[in-house]
Motif scaffolding. Structure first.
Motif, PDB file in Angstrom:
ATOM      1  N   ASP A   1      60.977 -23.011 -68.802  1.00  0.00           N
ATOM      2  CA  ASP A   1      62.234 -22.890 -69.457  1.00  0.00           C
ATOM      3  C   ASP A   1      62.307 -22.074 -69.768  1.00  0.00           C
ATOM      4  N   ASN A   2      63.546 -21.301 -70.153  1.00  0.00           N
ATOM      5  CA  ASN A   2      64.038 -19.445 -71.460  1.00  0.00           C
ATOM      6  C   ASN A   2      64.112 -20.768 -72.340  1.00  0.00           C
ATOM      7  N   ASP A   3      63.451 -21.665 -72.698  1.00  0.00           N
ATOM      8  CA  ASP A   3      63.239 -22.102 -74.498  1.00  0.00           C
ATOM      9  C   ASP A   3      62.265 -23.074 -74.383  1.00  0.00           C
ATOM     10  N   GLU A   4      62.078 -23.154 -76.272  1.00  0.00           N
ATOM     11  CA  GLU A   4      60.748 -23.524 -76.699  1.00  0.00           C
ATOM     12  C   GLU A   4      60.405 -24.621 -76.017  1.00  0.00           C
TER      13      GLU A   4
ATOM     14  N   ARG B   1      59.130 -23.465 -72.790  1.00  0.00           N
ATOM     15  CA  ARG B   1      58.079 -23.058 -72.669  1.00  0.00           C
ATOM     16  C   ARG B   1      55.938 -23.661 -73.480  1.00  0.00           C
TER      17      ARG B   1
ATOM     18  N   GLU C   1      61.897 -13.876 -70.920  1.00  0.00           N
ATOM     19  CA  GLU C   1      63.085 -13.973 -72.332  1.00  0.00           C
ATOM     20  C   GLU C   1      63.965 -13.189 -71.096  1.00  0.00           C
TER      21      GLU C   1
ATOM     22  N   GLU D   1      69.216 -18.341 -72.257  1.00  0.00           N
ATOM     23  CA  GLU D   1      68.507 -18.996 -72.775  1.00  0.00           C
ATOM     24  C   GLU D   1      68.989 -20.904 -72.526  1.00  0.00           C
ATOM     25  N   GLY D   2      67.766 -21.565 -72.069  1.00  0.00           N
ATOM     26  CA  GLY D   2      68.125 -22.846 -71.331  1.00  0.00           C
ATOM     27  C   GLY D   2      67.408 -22.570 -69.702  1.00  0.00           C
TER      28      GLY D   2
ATOM     29  N   ASP E   1      66.263 -21.084 -66.217  1.00  0.00           N
ATOM     30  CA  ASP E   1      65.401 -21.469 -65.307  1.00  0.00           C
ATOM     31  C   ASP E   1      65.397 -20.636 -64.036  1.00  0.00           C
TER      32      ASP E   1
END
Length: 172
Positions: free
Chosen positions: A123-126, A129, A153, A157-158, A160
């Motif tokens: 998923d595109n969040d910390e 990752r 990236e 944000e968030g 997937d």
């Protein structure tokens, strides 16, 4: 069908199925009218996992992976069931973790991945990752040397794999 529970309703029910085809538990996605989501577990008709840990559950869509034999196809690993279903709908072999971002499947649950090219799709969040980084490290510790990580990236944000609208972009 939708089950109304207070202000939340069940929008999806995902089965945790082991290598013998047995359903061990259900991961139930609940949504509120405002779009907030939450998840609850159900096992043997009871809420929660009844002593089982999420890390002990099989990968979501494990029967697809087993059914593919040693077909040589790579497998995409996502965080969560909805993303795995979206990748599979594109015609690719996909499994998902059922643990949430805070933990990863156990070593025994990762065994079916060891003889495959693995493509991790975070998923595109910390948290997403970190989840996939821990998964990559676990696979490496188990002797896997063919793990790739998708760069997410460019997603919101968030975002997937379920947010990748164009199926062609996944297969290139």
């Amino acid at each position: 069908g939708e089950k109304r529970a207070g202000r939340r309703f069940e929008s999806a029910r995902y089965s945790a199925i082991d290598e013998n085809g047995m359903v061990l538990a259900y991961h139930i996605r609940l949504e509120s009218p405002g779009g907030e989501k939450s998840f609850v577990w159900e096992r043997d008709g009871q809420p929660h996992l009844g002593g089982l840990r999420a890390s002990e559950l099989p990968l979501y869509r494990l029967p697809d992976l087993i059914g593919d034999g040693d077909g040589g196809r790579f497998v995409v690993v996502t965080e969560g069931e909805k993303a795995a279903d979206a990748v599979a709908a594109c015609g690719l072999l996909a499994v998902g973790t059922m643990t949430g971002a805070s933990s990863i499947p156990g070593d025994r649950q990762l065994q079916p991945l060891l003889h495959r090219q693995v493509v991790l799709f975070p998923d595109n969040d910390e948290p997403g990752r970190q989840h996939m980084q821990r998964l990559a490290e676990a696979l490496a510790r188990l002797g896997h040397d063919r793990v790739l990580m998708v760069a997410t990236e460019t997603l919101s944000e968030g975002g997937d794999a379920a947010d990748v609208a164009d199926p062609e972009s996944l297969s290139q």
